[in-house]
Enzyme design. Structure first.
Site, PDB file in Angstrom:
ATOM      1  N   ARG A   1      39.434  37.468  47.553  1.00  0.00           N
ATOM      2  CA  ARG A   1      38.659  36.237  47.689  1.00  0.00           C
ATOM      3  C   ARG A   1      39.098  35.124  46.739  1.00  0.00           C
ATOM      4  O   ARG A   1      39.313  33.978  47.160  1.00  0.00           O
ATOM      5  CB  ARG A   1      37.156  36.507  47.438  1.00  0.00           C
ATOM      6  CG  ARG A   1      36.436  37.049  48.625  1.00  0.00           C
ATOM      7  CD  ARG A   1      35.336  37.986  48.183  1.00  0.00           C
ATOM      8  NE  ARG A   1      35.961  39.160  47.627  1.00  0.00           N
ATOM      9  CZ  ARG A   1      36.338  40.214  48.367  1.00  0.00           C
ATOM     10  NH1 ARG A   1      36.056  40.251  49.625  1.00  0.00           N
ATOM     11  NH2 ARG A   1      36.960  41.232  47.814  1.00  0.00           N
TER      12      ARG A   1
ATOM     13  N   ARG B   1      44.272  35.076  36.733  1.00  0.00           N
ATOM     14  CA  ARG B   1      43.438  36.285  36.590  1.00  0.00           C
ATOM     15  C   ARG B   1      44.239  37.304  35.781  1.00  0.00           C
ATOM     16  O   ARG B   1      45.431  37.500  36.029  1.00  0.00           O
ATOM     17  CB  ARG B   1      43.084  36.892  37.939  1.00  0.00           C
ATOM     18  CG  ARG B   1      42.434  38.269  37.788  1.00  0.00           C
ATOM     19  CD  ARG B   1      41.852  38.798  39.052  1.00  0.00           C
ATOM     20  NE  ARG B   1      40.687  38.017  39.438  1.00  0.00           N
ATOM     21  CZ  ARG B   1      39.901  38.343  40.465  1.00  0.00           C
ATOM     22  NH1 ARG B   1      40.160  39.415  41.186  1.00  0.00           N
ATOM     23  NH2 ARG B   1      38.848  37.601  40.764  1.00  0.00           N
TER      24      ARG B   1
HETATM   25  N1   CP Z   1      34.618  38.184  43.875  1.00  0.00           N
HETATM   26  C1   CP Z   1      35.922  38.346  43.553  1.00  0.00           C
HETATM   27  O1   CP Z   1      36.374  37.991  42.456  1.00  0.00           O
HETATM   28  O2   CP Z   1      36.668  38.949  44.534  1.00  0.00           O
HETATM   29  P1   CP Z   1      38.237  39.224  44.437  1.00  0.00           P
HETATM   30  O3   CP Z   1      38.432  40.258  43.348  1.00  0.00           O
HETATM   31  O4   CP Z   1      38.633  39.724  45.792  1.00  0.00           O
HETATM   32  O5   CP Z   1      38.916  37.941  44.062  1.00  0.00           O
END
Ligand code: CP
Length: 287
Positions: A47, A96
């Site tokens: 996401r 991230r």
């Molecule tokens: N909510 C969220 O951070 O999903 P992802 O890990 O898929 O980015």
């Protein structure tokens, strides 16, 4: 945007208002056509990574994606050299990383804006903003009582959302429903005026306004075996009519699929809102 704690109420309200316009207009433009965004994901994501990419495309920007599995990190290149290199290719970093507080280290290697897309078990500020955007649709004057279930200790989405809601509305009552090993830190609790740690979801489900569910972050455990609380149709049958159920996703067994078509479930709406809120965040970087 390193931490949700650094955002002012004015900035938050600007991001919320712009996101609403983007959503209502299904906004597409070339506003950011001269900007190149670097997506650096050192941890898996569906996401956050793809909604940022979609948001950038909708505003006419360009994307470069760094893949740690196919990069010179595999040949021993340091994070510092990686950041200094990518700094020359892009205008904004979106990062991230599995290490908490990594953004404050990375800031020493670049002067470009950095958006924290999740730092270990630290924070996930852009998720908190999209969570807030979703909550405000159903509770424009904020909910009174919000419960968090699952993994409070390691959930960066919970940490950022609790700090955000508490900053905007300190009278909210926070309920943390979790295993003893997954309780919130003293650092988080000491910032709150009204909170309870409890394990009786059947009791609190009768009076809470928002239930925010998270999966157990087993990738951050040290071998502990911990059971999930299960949220399903049966649990919510005694809930308030206005209850909303949120989950940042991905989910495991803690959130039953039998709730997917329940009107109280808003987790796929959160996914959609991620596009507009992230459009708003990157748009506001250049305003
Ligand atoms: N909510 C969220 O951070 O999903 P992802 O890990 O898929 O980015």
């Amino acid at each position: 945007m390193e931490s949700i704690k650094n955002l002012s109420s004015r900035q938050i309200s600007f991001i919320m208002n712009t996101a609403l316009i983007f959503k209502e207009k299904d906004y597409r433009s070339e506003d950011l056509k001269d900007k190149i965004f670097g997506l650096l994901f050192f941890e898996p994501s569906t996401r956050t990574c793809l909604s940022f990419e979609s948001a950038i495309h909708r505003l006419g920007g360009k994307v470069i994606k760094y893949n740690s599995n196919y990069s010179s990190e595999k040949k021993g290149e340091s994070l510092e050299d990686t950041i200094k290199t990518i700094d020359m290719y892009i205008d904004v970093f979106i990062i991230r990383h599995p290490e908490k507080n990594i953004i404050s280290k990375i800031k020493k290697f670049t002067n470009k804006p950095i958006i924290n897309a999740g730092d270990g078990d630290g924070e996930h500020p852009t998720q908190a903003l999209l969570d807030l955007f979703t909550i405000l649709k159903y509770y424009p004057k904020y909910p009174n009582k919000i419960a968090f279930s699952g993994d409070i200790k390691y959930s960066r989405t919970i940490h950022s959302l609790v700090y955000l809601l508490n900053k905007l509305c300190p009278d909210i009552e926070f309920y943390f429903v979790c295993d003893k090993l997954l309780e919130p830190s003293n650092e988080l609790l000491s910032s709150l005026k009204k909170f309870k740690i409890c394990n009786d979801l059947d009791y609190i489900i009768k009076f809470i306004d928002v239930l925010y569910v998270t999966r157990l972050q087993k990738e951050r455990f040290n071998g502990e075996i911990i059971k999930s609380y299960i949220i399903d149709e049966n649990l919510i049958k005694n809930s308030k009519s206005k209850l909303i159920i949120l989950h940042p996703l991905p989910r495991n067994e803690e959130l039953s699929k039998d709730l997917d078509n329940n009107p109280k479930s808003k987790y796929f709406e959160q996914v959609e809102n991620g596009i507009y809120v992230r459009m708003s965040i990157i748009y506001n970087l250049f305003e």
